[in-house]
Design a protein around this motif. Structure first.
Motif, PDB file in Angstrom:
ATOM      1  N   LEU A 321       0.858  -1.185   0.000  1.00  0.00           N
ATOM      2  CA  LEU A 321       0.000   0.000   0.000  1.00  0.00           C
ATOM      3  C   LEU A 321       0.894   1.234   0.000  1.00  0.00           C
ATOM      4  N   PRO A 322       0.379   2.371  -0.445  1.00  0.00           N
ATOM      5  CA  PRO A 322       1.239   3.557  -0.586  1.00  0.00           C
ATOM      6  C   PRO A 322       1.919   3.944   0.719  1.00  0.00           C
ATOM      7  N   PRO A 323       3.232   4.211   0.678  1.00  0.00           N
ATOM      8  CA  PRO A 323       3.931   4.684   1.880  1.00  0.00           C
ATOM      9  C   PRO A 323       3.513   6.110   2.218  1.00  0.00           C
ATOM     10  N   ASN A 324       3.464   6.398   3.495  1.00  0.00           N
ATOM     11  CA  ASN A 324       3.040   7.727   3.942  1.00  0.00           C
ATOM     12  C   ASN A 324       4.096   8.436   4.770  1.00  0.00           C
ATOM     13  N   LEU A 325       5.283   7.814   4.914  1.00  0.00           N
ATOM     14  CA  LEU A 325       6.327   8.409   5.747  1.00  0.00           C
ATOM     15  C   LEU A 325       7.681   7.974   5.211  1.00  0.00           C
ATOM     16  N   VAL A 326       8.587   8.926   5.039  1.00  0.00           N
ATOM     17  CA  VAL A 326       9.921   8.627   4.523  1.00  0.00           C
ATOM     18  C   VAL A 326      10.928   9.457   5.296  1.00  0.00           C
ATOM     19  N   ARG A 327      12.050   8.814   5.701  1.00  0.00           N
ATOM     20  CA  ARG A 327      13.086   9.495   6.466  1.00  0.00           C
ATOM     21  C   ARG A 327      14.455   8.909   6.110  1.00  0.00           C
ATOM     22  N   TYR A 328      15.429   9.785   5.871  1.00  0.00           N
ATOM     23  CA  TYR A 328      16.816   9.332   5.759  1.00  0.00           C
ATOM     24  C   TYR A 328      17.299   8.937   7.143  1.00  0.00           C
ATOM     25  N   CYS A 329      18.055   7.831   7.214  1.00  0.00           N
ATOM     26  CA  CYS A 329      18.395   7.297   8.527  1.00  0.00           C
ATOM     27  C   CYS A 329      19.889   7.192   8.780  1.00  0.00           C
ATOM     28  N   GLU A 330      20.751   7.495   7.799  1.00  0.00           N
ATOM     29  CA  GLU A 330      22.190   7.383   7.997  1.00  0.00           C
ATOM     30  C   GLU A 330      22.871   8.666   7.570  1.00  0.00           C
ATOM     31  N   PRO A 331      24.035   8.989   8.172  1.00  0.00           N
ATOM     32  CA  PRO A 331      24.718  10.236   7.790  1.00  0.00           C
ATOM     33  C   PRO A 331      25.231  10.251   6.359  1.00  0.00           C
ATOM     34  N   ASN A 332      25.496   9.065   5.784  1.00  0.00           N
ATOM     35  CA  ASN A 332      26.013   9.037   4.408  1.00  0.00           C
ATOM     36  C   ASN A 332      24.914   9.178   3.365  1.00  0.00           C
ATOM     37  N   GLY A 333      23.662   9.163   3.772  1.00  0.00           N
ATOM     38  CA  GLY A 333      22.561   9.406   2.855  1.00  0.00           C
ATOM     39  C   GLY A 333      22.296   8.293   1.870  1.00  0.00           C
ATOM     40  N   GLU A 334      22.680   7.053   2.182  1.00  0.00           N
ATOM     41  CA  GLU A 334      22.477   5.949   1.241  1.00  0.00           C
ATOM     42  C   GLU A 334      21.161   5.214   1.459  1.00  0.00           C
ATOM     43  N   ASN A 335      20.675   5.150   2.702  1.00  0.00           N
ATOM     44  CA  ASN A 335      19.489   4.358   3.007  1.00  0.00           C
ATOM     45  C   ASN A 335      18.356   5.236   3.508  1.00  0.00           C
ATOM     46  N   ILE A 336      17.142   4.814   3.155  1.00  0.00           N
ATOM     47  CA  ILE A 336      15.927   5.542   3.517  1.00  0.00           C
ATOM     48  C   ILE A 336      14.988   4.598   4.246  1.00  0.00           C
ATOM     49  N   LEU A 337      14.355   5.087   5.306  1.00  0.00           N
ATOM     50  CA  LEU A 337      13.288   4.355   5.983  1.00  0.00           C
ATOM     51  C   LEU A 337      11.959   4.819   5.412  1.00  0.00           C
ATOM     52  N   ALA A 338      11.136   3.859   4.977  1.00  0.00           N
ATOM     53  CA  ALA A 338       9.833   4.178   4.403  1.00  0.00           C
ATOM     54  C   ALA A 338       8.774   3.329   5.079  1.00  0.00           C
ATOM     55  N   ALA A 339       7.753   3.979   5.624  1.00  0.00           N
ATOM     56  CA  ALA A 339       6.646   3.283   6.291  1.00  0.00           C
ATOM     57  C   ALA A 339       5.399   3.434   5.443  1.00  0.00           C
ATOM     58  N   GLY A 340       4.643   2.333   5.299  1.00  0.00           N
ATOM     59  CA  GLY A 340       3.480   2.340   4.431  1.00  0.00           C
ATOM     60  C   GLY A 340       2.192   2.090   5.165  1.00  0.00           C
ATOM     61  N   ARG A 341       1.096   2.208   4.424  1.00  0.00           N
ATOM     62  CA  ARG A 341      -0.226   1.950   4.981  1.00  0.00           C
ATOM     63  C   ARG A 341      -0.446   0.468   5.249  1.00  0.00           C
TER      64      ARG A 341
END
Length: 892
Positions: A321-341
């Protein structure tokens, strides 16, 4: 920004993450040259190609004019249908053929030798010649009598196809003669799937009422029947590695494996997917099965269980289902946390799709959910994630992510290191269940999480143990009169800042405090907050669609931004705290310049942006949008292009509308694939023209010039172990000309006695032909001819030529001066730089003593030195400039 501007000043679409599969069945093709099976899945207007060996993304196709409705493939092409046309692709990304002729969208495709068969929604069957792109056959069926629902080709049935209908009948057609061969009455239920069995003449037919029939076409007899009790059959396949087993996929996401010898259910996998299974196929001669589903997943299963069942081997999945929240989680900017419905949390890598991971779904009891084998209706699943905060400093020791869930008061933790949900459920003591958690923040040290609630309370928990560590507020634990709208901490864990529905901004000491040490009265009600700890700036998104900026050190309002006309969904700072990026329900994304307090960039998107996050390195902006399953990346043009930002008056300009980023870089439309605009072609420059500005190399192989100074070492190393055998003398001889090259003197002495046996030349000279040519040079063009002659010689011959220039070796000083002049001309023309350096080094090494004694040679050498210094200085400047540019880019 000028009126009519078409793009954003700062951001440009890069790509989208998280798309894997849709409701269209996948295509599996074995490529003999690769020795690997390739799987193609539809992702809307594109399709992805995965390799089964490592299950990684290999290529992305070009964009179709509309969503892909069906796919198929053979050993040469992948065929896709979009709207009314069919496209044939090679290597997953090269468009080779386009087939036009249908007047309605196509929903069935079947490759048939040198033809491709297609069926559209108007019940029209067409056959196209693959190479010629011409229409071979057109058959039209009456929808009331025979509405085509399936198509297949029984093996060994030459030129024949089997069509299934929604009325329940089946028809066998000879497409070469365009005649109906036989009609099968059916079983009074719509045919949903037809699949040829490994046995000759047998076809598996799945019906809408749940019945599966294995039917013999030759004798029109039923071989066996099964009843499917786990929803309607959506796909079907047979194992192709010699095991008599049939596998069916259902609309509810279950897999059922049938033993064809014992005529019973062998095993079932409940909720193999969380939605309808779209495609199912067993690979040839392998105990492997691949499935895909509209839940945005592609999975590979292997039959190695003791009971004959399959287990999950590899998978690629995104949000169902469509994600509704996105956040960068590391200082190097390579990985993103995405939470969905869908209550799941995913890690998405911005560099390669291979490193994408799913952390699973939030659950009350993770162990109990795993024991239920991921049933589709798992009552342990928590509601979707609404808030997210993380700190990776202590990620190896304990949980590093905290989250809130829709309509709940408890907070959950996640382990980024273990890629799963944590073991802690954070609940304050004596909390009423009707109270909701509204906001949270994980401290910069990663030891604590602070949670705000709808009853005005703020509580603190320990991330390592999950224990309750106190509250902020009076004896009744009330920090604000009304719900907490935002809670933040500073960089040193000295202060806690909270904002409530009472329009108060309060500053607390981090240790448990009953009263705030400062209270700031706000003019507007706050909807959400975002704090940049490094700069000490706190952004408040207000309910009147404005943004207020507060300095937490001076505890004063320093900026206010107005311009949005809809609810602000998310806000974030850039890595330098110079820009504030905001998104709103008015479908715009705005960038505000904090020092000047001006709007400097704005663009509109098709769907409202629900969440955004700026990379810690400043290279990408990640966004999520309403109704979209992916996470979209926008590249920051400021890193690689000169940008001059100016204040923007939103009411005075036309806001540019940008398309959401796609899986690949933007390409021309598929209809215009034949016309390629090359633009203005640059004028060709020859090496001679380039050498006027730059230094050019000769292009000679390194073996011709690299070892000129070390030829003695090379000759000693290559010396043969056995002595060379000298051939016997010839019975006669011819007079030769004294030179390094073997040349016979065939001229006779016309003036002398013809009976003379000795031929004596008129002039005695010991110079080689190259030295003679060099000695006669007067113009620059003459030196070019000598250089061309020198390029054609081997390293040993070049050394012999240079050595023979000395007076004691048969040469003369004039030849040596001419050689130095040739090198001088070579340095001045900026051509053949490496050859000139190598020849000069060999000359100096060979004739050092002679040069030191002769003043004329020393003067010529001074001119050569000056030209060589200028050439090297020019090259050195270019090298240093490039090194500085690369270092500056690395430090950004």
């Amino acid at each position: 920004m000028t009126e009519g501007k078409r793009s954003s000043q700062i951001f440009t679409g890069a790509r989208v993450l998280g798309y894997v599969s849709t409701h269209v069945p996948f295509v599996a093709r074995f490529i003999k040259r690769r020795g690997e099976t390739l799987v193609c899945t539809s992702v809307g207007k594109w399709f992805h190609t995965y390799g089964c060996d490592k299950f990684r993304l290999l290529s992305v196709s070009g964009e179709h004019p509309g969503p892909i409705t069906c796919m198929c493939g053979d050993s040469f092409h992948v065929y896709t249908a979009s709207e009314n046309d069919i496209y044939a692709w090679r290597r997953g990304c090269e468009l080779k053929h386009v087939y036009k002729g249908h007047q309605a969208p196509i929903h069935k495709l079947l490759p048939f030798g040198i033809h491709i068969i297609s069926i559209d929604e108007d019940n029209v069957l067409k056959i196209f010649d693959i190479k010629e792109e011409t229409e071979f056959l057109d058959l039209r069926f009456d929808e009331k009598i025979f509405k085509i629902s399936t198509i297949c080709h029984p093996p060994t049935y030459l030129n024949k196809i089997l069509l299934g209908s929604k009325q329940g009948q089946l028809q066998l057609w000879n497409i070469r003669t365009s005649k109906l061969v036989f009609t099968f009455d059916g079983w009074k239920s719509a045919v949903t799937v037809t699949e040829p069995a490994p046995a000759i003449d047998v076809v598996a037919i799945a019906l809408e009422n749940g019945k599966i029939v294995l039917h013999n076409l030759r004798y029109d007899q039923v071989v066996m029947e099964f009843i499917h009790d786990w929803g309607k059959v959506s796909c079907l396949s047979f194992r192709m590695d010699g095991v008599p087993m049939m596998i069916t996929g259902s609309t509810q996401g279950h897999l059922v494996m049938w033993d064809l010898e014992e005529k019973r259910v062998k095993i079932q996998i409940q909720s193999a997917h969380f939605s309808k299974i779209a495609g199912l196929q067993c690979l040839t001669s392998e105990p492997v099965m691949i499935t895909n589903s509209r839940d945005n997943s592609l999975k590979m299963w292997i039959f190695d269980m003791p009971d004959g069942g399959a287990r999950l081997l590899k998978k690629r999945e995104g949000h169902a289902l469509p994600p509704n929240l996105v956040r960068y989680c590391e200082p190097n900017g390579e990985n993103i946390l995405a939470a969905g419905r869908d209550s799941s949390l995913h890690i998405m890598n911005t560099i390669t799709e291979t490193f994408n991971k799913s952390m699973g779904k939030a659950s009350y009891n993770r162990k109990a959910s795993k024991k239920k084998k991921r049933t589709q209706f798992d009552y342990q699943i928590l509601p979707p994630i609404t808030k997210l905060s993380s700190c990776m400093l202590r990620d190896k020791q304990w949980d590093s992510i905290a989250s809130l869930h829709e309509g709940m008061y408890l907070a959950t933790t996640w382990s980024y290191n273990k890629i799963c949900m944590g073991k802690h459920k954070l609940k304050p003591p004596e909390m009423e269940k009707r109270v909701l958690a509204t906001c949270l923040i994980v401290t910069h040290c990663g030891n604590f999480v602070i949670v705000g609630y709808s009853n005005g309370q703020i509580h603190k928990f320990n991330m390592q143990s999950g224990l309750y560590r106190g509250h902020y507020g009076n004896e009744n634990r009330v920090a604000h009169k009304g719900a907490i709208r935002g809670v933040e901490t500073d960089l040193c864990n000295q202060r806690v800042i909270s904002v409530g529905a009472d329009d108060r901004l309060k500053f607390w000491h981090f240790k448990a405090a009953s009263t705030p040490y400062h209270v700031l009265k706000l003019e507007e009600s706050v909807n959400m907050t975002k704090c940049q700890r490094e700069s000490g700036l706190l952004a408040l998104a207000n309910e009147d669609f404005s943004i207020t900026l507060v300095d937490i050190d001076t505890m004063k309002v320093i900026r206010k931004f107005e311009g949005h006309v809809g609810k602000i969904n998310d806000i974030d700072f850039d890595c330098q705290s110079r820009w504030l990026v905001t998104s709103s329900m008015d479908c715009t994304i705005c960038t505000w310049d904090i020092p000047s307090a001006q709007l400097v960039d704005i663009f509109c998107v098709e769907q409202p942006c629900t969440s955004l996050s700026m990379s810690p390195t400043g290279d990408f902006l990640a966004t999520t949008h309403v109704g979209e399953l992916g996470v979209f990346l926008w590249a920051n043009r400021h890193l690689y292009d000169k940008i001059f930002l100016k204040p923007i008056d939103r009411n005075a300009v036309n806001i540019p509308q940008l398309k959401l980023p796609t899986t690949t870089a933007e390409k021309p439309d598929i209809d215009d694939i034949g016309t390629i605009d090359l633009g203005e072609e640059q004028e060709y420059k020859s090496p001679e023209q380039i050498s006027e500005e730059l230094l050019t190399l000769s292009g000679q192989p390194t073996s011709r010039w690299l070892n000129l100074l070390n030829l003695d070492v090379v000759k000693r190393r290559n010396k043969p172990k056995t002595p060379l055998t000298v051939p016997k003398s010839a019975p006669f001889f011819l007079p030769t000309i004294p030179s390094l090259e073997l040349e016979f003197d065939l001229e006779k002495d016309k003036q002398g006695d013809s009976n003379k046996k000795l031929l004596i030349p008129d002039t005695l000279s010991t110079l080689t032909p190259f030295a003679k040519k060099l000695n006669a040079c007067e113009k620059v063009e003459d030196y070019n001819e000598c250089l061309a002659k020198l390029k054609s010689l081997s390293p040993s011959s070049i050394e012999a030529e240079v050595t023979s220039m000395a007076p004691d070796a048969g040469g003369c000083l004039e030849v040596m001066k001419q050689f130095l002049k040739m090198l001088d001309v070579l340095f001045q023309t900026n051509r053949d730089f490496e050859l000139a350096q190598s020849y000069l080094s060999l000359f100096l090494k060979t004739h050092t003593k002679t040069i030191s004694k002769e003043e004329e040679l020393r003067k010529s050498l001074e001119s050569v030195e000056e030209s060589a210094t200028q050439s090297w200085s020019k090259l050195q400047n270019y090298l240093l400039y490039n090194i500085c540019v690369v270092k500056a880019l690395k430090d950004m």
